[in-house]
Design a protein around this motif. Structure first.
Motif, PDB file in Angstrom:
ATOM      1  N   LEU A 159       0.878  -1.103  -0.110  1.00 12.24           N
ATOM      2  CA  LEU A 159      -0.012   0.047  -0.038  1.00 12.24           C
ATOM      3  C   LEU A 159       0.877   1.165  -0.053  1.00 12.24           C
ATOM      4  CD1 LEU A 159      -2.352  -1.108   2.840  1.00 12.24           C
ATOM      5  CD2 LEU A 159      -2.787  -1.239   0.384  1.00 12.24           C
ATOM      6  N   ASN A 160       0.525   2.199  -0.804  1.00 13.04           N
ATOM      7  CA  ASN A 160       0.990   3.553  -0.630  1.00 13.04           C
ATOM      8  C   ASN A 160       0.387   4.701  -0.569  1.00 13.04           C
ATOM      9  OD1 ASN A 160       3.927   2.541  -1.827  1.00 13.04           O
ATOM     10  ND2 ASN A 160       2.324   1.594  -3.247  1.00 13.04           N
ATOM     11  N   PHE A 161       0.746   5.845  -0.064  1.00 12.04           N
ATOM     12  CA  PHE A 161      -0.084   7.102  -0.394  1.00 12.04           C
ATOM     13  C   PHE A 161       1.138   8.043  -0.440  1.00 12.04           C
ATOM     14  CE2 PHE A 161       1.090   7.394   4.398  1.00 12.04           C
ATOM     15  CZ  PHE A 161       1.585   8.866   4.605  1.00 12.04           C
ATOM     16  N   TYR A 162       0.407   9.145  -0.959  1.00 10.47           N
ATOM     17  CA  TYR A 162       1.272  10.474  -1.495  1.00 10.47           C
ATOM     18  C   TYR A 162       0.545  11.928  -1.033  1.00 10.47           C
ATOM     19  CZ  TYR A 162       3.890  14.154  -3.949  1.00 10.47           C
ATOM     20  OH  TYR A 162       4.685  15.104  -4.071  1.00 10.47           O
ATOM     21  N   GLN A 163       1.068  12.481  -0.197  1.00  5.24           N
ATOM     22  CA  GLN A 163       0.340  13.950   0.116  1.00  5.24           C
ATOM     23  C   GLN A 163       1.006  14.938  -0.474  1.00  5.24           C
ATOM     24  OE1 GLN A 163       0.564  13.485   4.481  1.00  5.24           O
ATOM     25  NE2 GLN A 163      -1.679  13.389   4.237  1.00  5.24           N
ATOM     26  N   ARG A 164       0.418  15.545  -1.740  1.00  3.96           N
ATOM     27  CA  ARG A 164       1.203  16.387  -2.432  1.00  3.96           C
ATOM     28  C   ARG A 164       1.536  17.474  -1.689  1.00  3.96           C
ATOM     29  NH1 ARG A 164      -1.683  17.071  -7.546  1.00  3.96           N
ATOM     30  NH2 ARG A 164      -0.184  15.232  -8.078  1.00  3.96           N
ATOM     31  N   ARG A 165       0.674  18.161  -1.035  1.00  6.40           N
ATOM     32  CA  ARG A 165       0.793  19.526  -0.310  1.00  6.40           C
ATOM     33  C   ARG A 165       1.717  19.314   0.641  1.00  6.40           C
ATOM     34  NH1 ARG A 165      -4.793  22.602   0.388  1.00  6.40           N
ATOM     35  NH2 ARG A 165      -4.911  20.773   2.189  1.00  6.40           N
ATOM     36  N   ALA A 166       1.999  18.339   1.549  1.00  4.50           N
ATOM     37  CA  ALA A 166       3.032  17.929   2.485  1.00  4.50           C
ATOM     38  C   ALA A 166       4.262  17.328   1.908  1.00  4.50           C
ATOM     39  CB  ALA A 166       2.468  17.160   3.653  1.00  4.50           C
ATOM     40  N   ASN A 167       4.223  17.013   0.731  1.00  2.65           N
ATOM     41  CA  ASN A 167       5.270  16.364   0.179  1.00  2.65           C
ATOM     42  C   ASN A 167       5.709  15.028   1.031  1.00  2.65           C
ATOM     43  OD1 ASN A 167       7.095  15.762  -1.858  1.00  2.65           O
ATOM     44  ND2 ASN A 167       8.783  16.810  -1.024  1.00  2.65           N
ATOM     45  N   ARG A 168       4.758  14.205   1.190  1.00  2.00           N
ATOM     46  CA  ARG A 168       4.928  13.268   2.210  1.00  2.00           C
ATOM     47  C   ARG A 168       4.579  11.849   1.588  1.00  2.00           C
ATOM     48  NH1 ARG A 168       3.687  15.202   7.766  1.00  2.00           N
ATOM     49  NH2 ARG A 168       1.460  15.583   6.542  1.00  2.00           N
ATOM     50  N   ARG A 169       5.338  10.782   1.758  1.00  2.00           N
ATOM     51  CA  ARG A 169       4.925   9.443   0.943  1.00  2.00           C
ATOM     52  C   ARG A 169       4.930   8.585   2.243  1.00  2.00           C
ATOM     53  NH1 ARG A 169       5.434   9.801  -4.623  1.00  2.00           N
ATOM     54  NH2 ARG A 169       6.665  11.610  -5.383  1.00  2.00           N
ATOM     55  N   GLY A 170       4.172   7.563   1.742  1.00  2.00           N
ATOM     56  CA  GLY A 170       4.125   6.278   2.911  1.00  2.00           C
ATOM     57  C   GLY A 170       4.234   4.971   2.155  1.00  2.00           C
ATOM     58  N   ARG A 171       4.594   3.978   2.784  1.00  2.00           N
ATOM     59  CA  ARG A 171       4.510   2.554   2.348  1.00  2.00           C
ATOM     60  C   ARG A 171       4.259   1.732   3.216  1.00  2.00           C
ATOM     61  NH1 ARG A 171       7.696  -1.608   1.770  1.00  2.00           N
ATOM     62  NH2 ARG A 171       7.561  -3.062   0.085  1.00  2.00           N
ATOM     63  N   ALA A 172       3.529   0.649   2.895  1.00  2.00           N
ATOM     64  CA  ALA A 172       3.195  -0.312   4.097  1.00  2.00           C
ATOM     65  C   ALA A 172       3.060  -1.818   3.396  1.00  2.00           C
ATOM     66  CB  ALA A 172       1.960  -0.015   4.807  1.00  2.00           C
ATOM     67  N   VAL A 173       3.007  -2.516   4.101  1.00  2.00           N
ATOM     68  CA  VAL A 173       2.865  -3.845   3.505  1.00  2.00           C
ATOM     69  C   VAL A 173       1.912  -4.683   4.470  1.00  2.00           C
ATOM     70  CG1 VAL A 173       3.927  -6.354   3.016  1.00  2.00           C
ATOM     71  CG2 VAL A 173       5.130  -4.301   2.530  1.00  2.00           C
TER      72      VAL A 173
END
Length: 140
Positions: free
Chosen positions: A65-79
């Motif tokens: 799973l992934n996410f990207y928050q453009r305004r905060a320039n933050r990414r996440g990855r999980a399994v």
């Protein structure tokens, strides 16, 4: 000298994260499928918020799973683990819910169901999967 490559199922890391300092964790390595394993592991039963998605086959252990928050320039990855938890990059312990996993990255209370996406090209959110489950099985 040959190159040795070790690949571990995400559930191995989840198990290691749950172990305490007094626990002994045994790992067995073999060279191939010549002999069956001496001990057959008991099946894992998922629990928690993601359990129904795993049981319905809408989500599988090892799903990224992934996410990207453009305004905060933050990414996440999980399994996703077989137990229904999320192992987030950079964190030793698995998280019991999508929102707790997202909060660990963002530092804010946040709805992880709408934040986490399946990897491309699918791109659906966990909330999309939950709605699909409800359409197919109104008891959930």
């Amino acid at each position: 000298m040959p190159t040795v490559s070790l690949h571990f199922d995400p559930s191995v890391f989840a198990h290691l994260a749950r172990a305490t300092g007094d626990d002994t964790v045994h790992l067995t390595l073999s060279l191939g499928g010549d002999e069956p394993p001496a001990v057959t592991p008991s099946p894992v039963v998922p629990h928690g918020p993601l359990a129904s998605l795993l049981q319905a086959g809408l989500l599988n252990p090892g799903t990224e799973l992934n996410f990207y928050q453009r305004r905060a320039n933050r990414r996440g990855r999980a399994v996703v683990t077989a137990e229904g938890q999320l192992i987030v990059d950079g964190h030793a312990s698995p998280f019991p819910s999508p929102s707790k996993a997202a909060e660990a990255i963002t530092g804010n209370v946040i709805n992880g169901w709408t934040l986490w996406h399946l990897s491309a090209p699918d791109g659906r959110t966990l909330d999309d999967l939950r709605r699909e489950l409800r359409r197919n099985d109104p008891q959930h």
